[in-house]
Write a protein that holds these residues in place. Sequence first.
Motif, PDB file in Angstrom:
ATOM      1  N   THR A 211       0.790  -1.233   0.000  1.00  0.00           N
ATOM      2  CA  THR A 211       0.000   0.000   0.000  1.00  0.00           C
ATOM      3  C   THR A 211       0.819   1.277   0.000  1.00  0.00           C
ATOM      4  O   THR A 211       0.281   2.353  -0.252  1.00  0.00           O
ATOM      5  N   VAL A 212       2.118   1.206   0.276  1.00  0.00           N
ATOM      6  CA  VAL A 212       2.972   2.391   0.342  1.00  0.00           C
ATOM      7  C   VAL A 212       4.134   2.185  -0.620  1.00  0.00           C
ATOM      8  O   VAL A 212       4.808   1.152  -0.569  1.00  0.00           O
ATOM      9  N   GLU A 213       4.374   3.156  -1.495  1.00  0.00           N
ATOM     10  CA  GLU A 213       5.470   3.022  -2.461  1.00  0.00           C
ATOM     11  C   GLU A 213       6.329   4.283  -2.473  1.00  0.00           C
ATOM     12  O   GLU A 213       5.854   5.386  -2.206  1.00  0.00           O
ATOM     13  N   PHE A 214       7.622   4.085  -2.791  1.00  0.00           N
ATOM     14  CA  PHE A 214       8.574   5.192  -2.844  1.00  0.00           C
ATOM     15  C   PHE A 214       9.851   4.695  -3.501  1.00  0.00           C
ATOM     16  O   PHE A 214      10.010   3.496  -3.775  1.00  0.00           O
ATOM     17  N   VAL A 215      10.774   5.610  -3.772  1.00  0.00           N
ATOM     18  CA  VAL A 215      12.058   5.247  -4.373  1.00  0.00           C
ATOM     19  C   VAL A 215      12.840   4.363  -3.402  1.00  0.00           C
ATOM     20  O   VAL A 215      13.013   4.691  -2.232  1.00  0.00           O
ATOM     21  N   GLY A 216      13.309   3.221  -3.899  1.00  0.00           N
ATOM     22  CA  GLY A 216      13.868   2.200  -3.028  1.00  0.00           C
ATOM     23  C   GLY A 216      15.132   2.581  -2.282  1.00  0.00           C
ATOM     24  O   GLY A 216      15.470   1.947  -1.278  1.00  0.00           O
ATOM     25  N   SER A 217      15.846   3.589  -2.739  1.00  0.00           N
ATOM     26  CA  SER A 217      17.080   3.992  -2.050  1.00  0.00           C
ATOM     27  C   SER A 217      16.825   4.993  -0.927  1.00  0.00           C
ATOM     28  O   SER A 217      17.772   5.413  -0.260  1.00  0.00           O
ATOM     29  N   ASP A 218      15.576   5.358  -0.693  1.00  0.00           N
ATOM     30  CA  ASP A 218      15.229   6.357   0.328  1.00  0.00           C
ATOM     31  C   ASP A 218      15.155   5.677   1.692  1.00  0.00           C
ATOM     32  O   ASP A 218      14.115   5.147   2.088  1.00  0.00           O
ATOM     33  N   ARG A 219      16.278   5.690   2.406  1.00  0.00           N
ATOM     34  CA  ARG A 219      16.350   5.018   3.703  1.00  0.00           C
ATOM     35  C   ARG A 219      15.335   5.565   4.702  1.00  0.00           C
ATOM     36  O   ARG A 219      14.734   4.817   5.470  1.00  0.00           O
TER      37      ARG A 219
END
Length: 231
Positions: free
Chosen positions: A95-103
């Motif tokens: 349900t939550v998505e974002f750029v994978g490198s965003d720690r």
Amino acid sequence: MTNPATDGSFAVVEMFTSQGCSSCPPAEEVLTEIERDARERGQPVFALGFHVDYWDDLGWPDRFADAAYTARQEAYARAFGSGRLYTPQMVVNGTVEFVGSDRRRAAGAIASALMPTAATPLTLSAPDLSGQQVVLDYRTERPAGPAVLNVAIVERGLDSEIARGENAGRTLRQDNVVRAFMSVVLDADRGRVELATPSDLYPRNAAVVGYVQQNGNQAVIGATAIALSTA
């Protein structure tokens, strides 16, 4: 081999990635850290790296890529209403998505997912780990609406020498790589799933992740894992 039933909070962390993408290795390092830290802390966090195939025509065919994983990312794009595919993309509990490198985003999403909540209980057992297949028995509670059981074999510690493309000349160390995956309609409280395994799978570095996912909004409502190690 049986895992304990899980019926509390959890975080299923899916990342869509490719060996042909120069911005993906840092995100894969984040995924490795997430899985390692959770394992050390005994937290129910399950990391899966889905290698998509739409980078393959741009210089380097990813040996772990599968069109089915691209289709999975497309389903998320429809559910999120974006219609956009990109790598690296991280999705937490569907349900939550974002750029994978965003720690920071990853840490926040996982912390929220691990807040106390009710979840669909799920138990996996593996009566047969021999040959080129994994036989899994599952027990759960059927959700009120349509849902599927996803089952993935993930493997850690995979090295690949990249000869062409954006990562040419690099040796990529990748963890939590999805080596096999299937979804079955969840129409009973128990059942059996048979999953073919790659011939080069190293069981000591592998696990099976199972997770219950609602149709439509793609929310993951139950999850667990079982090690494949014969040690």
